[in-house]
Design an enzyme around this catalytic site. Sequence first.
Site, PDB file in Angstrom:
ATOM      1  N   GLU A   1      -9.987  -9.810  -7.950  1.00  0.00           N
ATOM      2  CA  GLU A   1      -8.986  -8.768  -7.687  1.00  0.00           C
ATOM      3  C   GLU A   1      -7.814  -8.839  -8.668  1.00  0.00           C
ATOM      4  OE1 GLU A   1      -9.979  -8.387  -2.900  1.00  0.00           O
ATOM      5  OE2 GLU A   1      -7.996  -9.085  -3.511  1.00  0.00           O
TER       6      GLU A   1
ATOM      7  N   ASN B   1      -1.904  -0.021   6.891  1.00  0.00           N
ATOM      8  CA  ASN B   1      -1.400  -1.300   7.412  1.00  0.00           C
ATOM      9  C   ASN B   1      -0.564  -2.075   6.390  1.00  0.00           C
ATOM     10  OD1 ASN B   1      -3.475  -2.048   5.780  1.00  0.00           O
ATOM     11  ND2 ASN B   1      -4.628  -3.191   7.313  1.00  0.00           N
TER      12      ASN B   1
ATOM     13  N   ARG C   1      -1.964 -14.400   3.860  1.00  0.00           N
ATOM     14  CA  ARG C   1      -2.729 -13.709   4.910  1.00  0.00           C
ATOM     15  C   ARG C   1      -2.052 -13.913   6.269  1.00  0.00           C
ATOM     16  NH1 ARG C   1      -7.193 -10.213   3.958  1.00  0.00           N
ATOM     17  NH2 ARG C   1      -7.733 -10.704   6.095  1.00  0.00           N
TER      18      ARG C   1
ATOM     19  N   LYS D   1       0.823  -1.212   0.000  1.00  0.00           N
ATOM     20  CA  LYS D   1       0.000   0.000   0.000  1.00  0.00           C
ATOM     21  C   LYS D   1       0.864   1.271   0.000  1.00  0.00           C
ATOM     22  CE  LYS D   1      -3.937  -2.238   2.326  1.00  0.00           C
ATOM     23  NZ  LYS D   1      -4.907  -2.157   3.464  1.00  0.00           N
TER      24      LYS D   1
ATOM     25  N   PHE E   1     -15.238   3.414   7.445  1.00  0.00           N
ATOM     26  CA  PHE E   1     -13.859   3.751   7.072  1.00  0.00           C
ATOM     27  C   PHE E   1     -13.652   3.855   5.560  1.00  0.00           C
ATOM     28  CE2 PHE E   1     -14.030  -0.917   7.761  1.00  0.00           C
ATOM     29  CZ  PHE E   1     -13.593  -1.378   6.524  1.00  0.00           C
TER      30      PHE E   1
ATOM     31  N   THR F   1      -5.701  -7.434  10.491  1.00  0.00           N
ATOM     32  CA  THR F   1      -5.967  -6.111   9.913  1.00  0.00           C
ATOM     33  C   THR F   1      -5.430  -5.005  10.815  1.00  0.00           C
ATOM     34  OG1 THR F   1      -7.994  -7.035   8.978  1.00  0.00           O
ATOM     35  CG2 THR F   1      -7.791  -4.626   8.993  1.00  0.00           C
TER      36      THR F   1
ATOM     37  N   HIS G   1      -2.136  -5.467   1.393  1.00  0.00           N
ATOM     38  CA  HIS G   1      -3.429  -6.106   1.124  1.00  0.00           C
ATOM     39  C   HIS G   1      -3.173  -7.526   0.656  1.00  0.00           C
ATOM     40  CE1 HIS G   1      -7.413  -6.929  -0.498  1.00  0.00           C
ATOM     41  NE2 HIS G   1      -6.785  -7.475  -1.527  1.00  0.00           N
TER      42      HIS G   1
ATOM     43  N   TYR H   1     -12.317  -1.568  -3.524  1.00  0.00           N
ATOM     44  CA  TYR H   1     -12.846  -1.828  -2.176  1.00  0.00           C
ATOM     45  C   TYR H   1     -14.375  -1.727  -2.121  1.00  0.00           C
ATOM     46  CZ  TYR H   1      -8.391  -2.207   0.357  1.00  0.00           C
ATOM     47  OH  TYR H   1      -7.178  -2.627   0.861  1.00  0.00           O
TER      48      TYR H   1
ATOM     49  N   ARG I   1       2.402  -6.858   9.213  1.00  0.00           N
ATOM     50  CA  ARG I   1       1.687  -5.720   9.806  1.00  0.00           C
ATOM     51  C   ARG I   1       2.195  -5.419  11.210  1.00  0.00           C
ATOM     52  NH1 ARG I   1      -4.251  -7.318   7.321  1.00  0.00           N
ATOM     53  NH2 ARG I   1      -4.239  -5.854   5.562  1.00  0.00           N
TER      54      ARG I   1
END
Length: 138
Positions: free
Chosen positions: A126, A112, A85, A9, A57, A91, A115, A49, A102
Amino acid sequence: MERTLSIIKPDAVGRGLMGDVIKRLESNEIHIIGMKMLHMTRSQAEGFYAVHRERPFFSSLCDFMSSGPALVMVLEGEDVIKRYRSLMGATNYKDAKEGTIRRDFATDIEKNVVHGSDAPETAAVEINYFFNSFEIMT
Ligand code: UDP
Ligand code: MG
């Protein structure tokens, strides 16, 4: 073999963390089979998203995701959706386990660092959102 979509990100690209994240992929038998840098427009971030559009958010998240360049990757490996993940961590970095990306690098629940797709169906959608078939190594 399975595929997933990863995004480093804008917070992490801006802080010079691309190499750290990629190192963890390469150390964990997760293969990068597609990669591009892009600066999403706000509407591209909103589309990506879209499942979160009713969440409080959402607006801030779309501002953040379109605030600077991101590194978007297609990853391949055995059970890669779940394994990536778990390398990412929860998250909220405060809840993430020691040694996760993270936990080690995030500064904020929103900013964070990474993704990762959460299921085979979302991974397919995606990946197609950002890549065409000529951009993925087979
Ligand atoms: N997010 C946020 N506040 C929250 C939950 C999520 O800002 O309370 C942001 C955060 O950047 C997160 C993204 O929205 O990564 C997508 O949320 P999701 O629940 O899908 O988390 P993820 O799948 O990224 O762990
Ligand atoms: Mg998610």
